[in-house]
Design a protein around this motif. Structure first.
Motif, mmCIF file in Angstrom:
data_model
loop_
_atom_site.group_PDB
_atom_site.id
_atom_site.type_symbol
_atom_site.label_atom_id
_atom_site.label_comp_id
_atom_site.label_asym_id
_atom_site.label_seq_id
_atom_site.Cartn_x
_atom_site.Cartn_y
_atom_site.Cartn_z
ATOM 1 N N SER A 177 28.872 49.703 21.994
ATOM 2 C CA SER A 177 29.658 49.864 20.779
ATOM 3 C C SER A 177 30.825 48.894 20.789
ATOM 4 O O SER A 177 31.364 48.563 21.838
ATOM 5 C CB SER A 177 30.194 51.292 20.692
ATOM 6 O OG SER A 177 29.133 52.186 20.579
ATOM 7 N N MET A 178 31.207 48.458 19.603
ATOM 8 C CA MET A 178 32.363 47.574 19.479
ATOM 9 C C MET A 178 33.418 48.245 18.618
ATOM 10 O O MET A 178 33.092 48.897 17.633
ATOM 11 C CB MET A 178 31.955 46.249 18.852
ATOM 12 C CG MET A 178 31.155 45.398 19.806
ATOM 13 S SD MET A 178 30.932 43.708 19.237
ATOM 14 C CE MET A 178 32.595 43.092 19.261
ATOM 15 N N PRO A 179 34.680 48.084 19.003
ATOM 16 C CA PRO A 179 35.751 48.684 18.208
ATOM 17 C C PRO A 179 35.977 47.894 16.921
ATOM 18 O O PRO A 179 35.879 46.667 16.905
ATOM 19 C CB PRO A 179 36.971 48.593 19.129
ATOM 20 C CG PRO A 179 36.682 47.446 20.032
ATOM 21 C CD PRO A 179 35.185 47.410 20.193
ATOM 22 N N LEU A 180 36.240 48.634 15.862
ATOM 23 C CA LEU A 180 36.534 48.039 14.571
ATOM 24 C C LEU A 180 37.763 48.709 13.990
ATOM 25 O O LEU A 180 38.139 49.800 14.411
ATOM 26 C CB LEU A 180 35.358 48.229 13.609
ATOM 27 C CG LEU A 180 34.044 47.597 14.038
ATOM 28 C CD1 LEU A 180 33.077 48.673 14.449
ATOM 29 C CD2 LEU A 180 33.471 46.781 12.917
ATOM 30 N N LEU B 73 26.961 44.658 10.650
ATOM 31 C CA LEU B 73 27.467 44.876 12.005
ATOM 32 C C LEU B 73 26.617 44.138 13.033
ATOM 33 O O LEU B 73 27.143 43.507 13.950
ATOM 34 C CB LEU B 73 27.512 46.373 12.330
ATOM 35 C CG LEU B 73 28.590 47.183 11.621
ATOM 36 C CD1 LEU B 73 28.343 48.675 11.797
ATOM 37 C CD2 LEU B 73 29.968 46.799 12.124
ATOM 38 N N GLU B 74 25.305 44.212 12.890
ATOM 39 C CA GLU B 74 24.421 43.512 13.825
ATOM 40 C C GLU B 74 24.654 42.010 13.789
ATOM 41 O O GLU B 74 24.679 41.357 14.831
ATOM 42 C CB GLU B 74 22.954 43.814 13.508
ATOM 43 C CG GLU B 74 22.493 45.152 13.994
ATOM 44 C CD GLU B 74 21.038 45.421 13.662
ATOM 45 O OE1 GLU B 74 20.302 44.481 13.290
ATOM 46 O OE2 GLU B 74 20.634 46.588 13.773
ATOM 47 N N SER B 75 24.827 41.460 12.597
ATOM 48 C CA SER B 75 25.032 40.011 12.504
ATOM 49 C C SER B 75 26.334 39.601 13.173
ATOM 50 O O SER B 75 26.424 38.534 13.769
ATOM 51 C CB SER B 75 25.023 39.559 11.044
ATOM 52 O OG SER B 75 26.216 39.934 10.382
ATOM 53 N N LYS B 76 27.344 40.450 13.102
ATOM 54 C CA LYS B 76 28.629 40.155 13.737
ATOM 55 C C LYS B 76 28.586 40.435 15.233
ATOM 56 O O LYS B 76 29.093 39.662 16.029
ATOM 57 C CB LYS B 76 29.753 40.979 13.104
ATOM 58 C CG LYS B 76 29.947 40.735 11.640
ATOM 59 C CD LYS B 76 30.457 39.342 11.411
ATOM 60 C CE LYS B 76 30.731 39.108 9.939
ATOM 61 N NZ LYS B 76 31.294 37.815 9.669
ATOM 62 N N GLN B 77 27.984 41.551 15.610
ATOM 63 C CA GLN B 77 27.959 41.937 17.020
ATOM 64 C C GLN B 77 27.070 41.047 17.846
ATOM 65 O O GLN B 77 27.367 40.780 18.993
ATOM 66 C CB GLN B 77 27.497 43.394 17.164
ATOM 67 C CG GLN B 77 28.613 44.358 16.939
ATOM 68 C CD GLN B 77 28.239 45.747 17.359
ATOM 69 O OE1 GLN B 77 28.077 46.590 16.520
ATOM 70 N NE2 GLN B 77 28.120 45.991 18.626
#
Length: 128
Positions: free
Chosen positions: A79-82, A66-70
């Motif tokens: 927060s990012m929606p998934l 998640l960190e690598s993508k965010q």
């Protein structure tokens, strides 16, 4: 289903699934789930508190992914929606929800996949 990453500062510390999603998609007998993250498949344990008011998944590999993508998208400040699509009992595909302009089309696609999964379960006699 829509879920969201959980951040503190620049770090992701988990995935918030939500109590309604837990009741609908996670039978109590499931102790672990398989998450497909791009080409990577990981198995995550679900804490007993997952069904008792803390509908969160904490796994170091998940957090790093998640960190690598965010970090490319938002520097992990919020927060990012998934989306989390069930593909079988305890099996899910995780990906990032579309940008705001494509949200309606993406939501319709996710609802279709969700209905398709439920129909498949009805045909095979599996519990949804």
């Amino acid at each position: 289903m829509l879920v969201k990453s959980q951040c503190i500062g620049n770090r992701v510390f988990g995935l918030y699934v939500g109590e309604n999603n837990v009741r609908r998609y996670f039978p109590r007998k499931v102790e672990t789930i398989n998450l497909q993250l791009d080409h990577l498949l990981i198995q995550c344990e679900l804490a007993p508190s997952f069904w008792d008011g803390e509908p969160e998944i904490h796994d170091p590999r998940l957090c790093l992914w998640l960190e690598s993508k965010q970090s490319r998208e938002s520097n992990c400040r919020s927060s990012m929606p998934l989306y989390m699509i069930p593909t079988g009992e305890g099996d899910f595909v995780l990906g990032f929800a579309m940008p705001h302009g494509h949200a309606r089309e993406r939501r319709a696609e996710l609802e279709f996949l969700d209905l398709e999964f439920e129909l498949e379960n009805l045909e095979t006699g599996a519990a949804a």
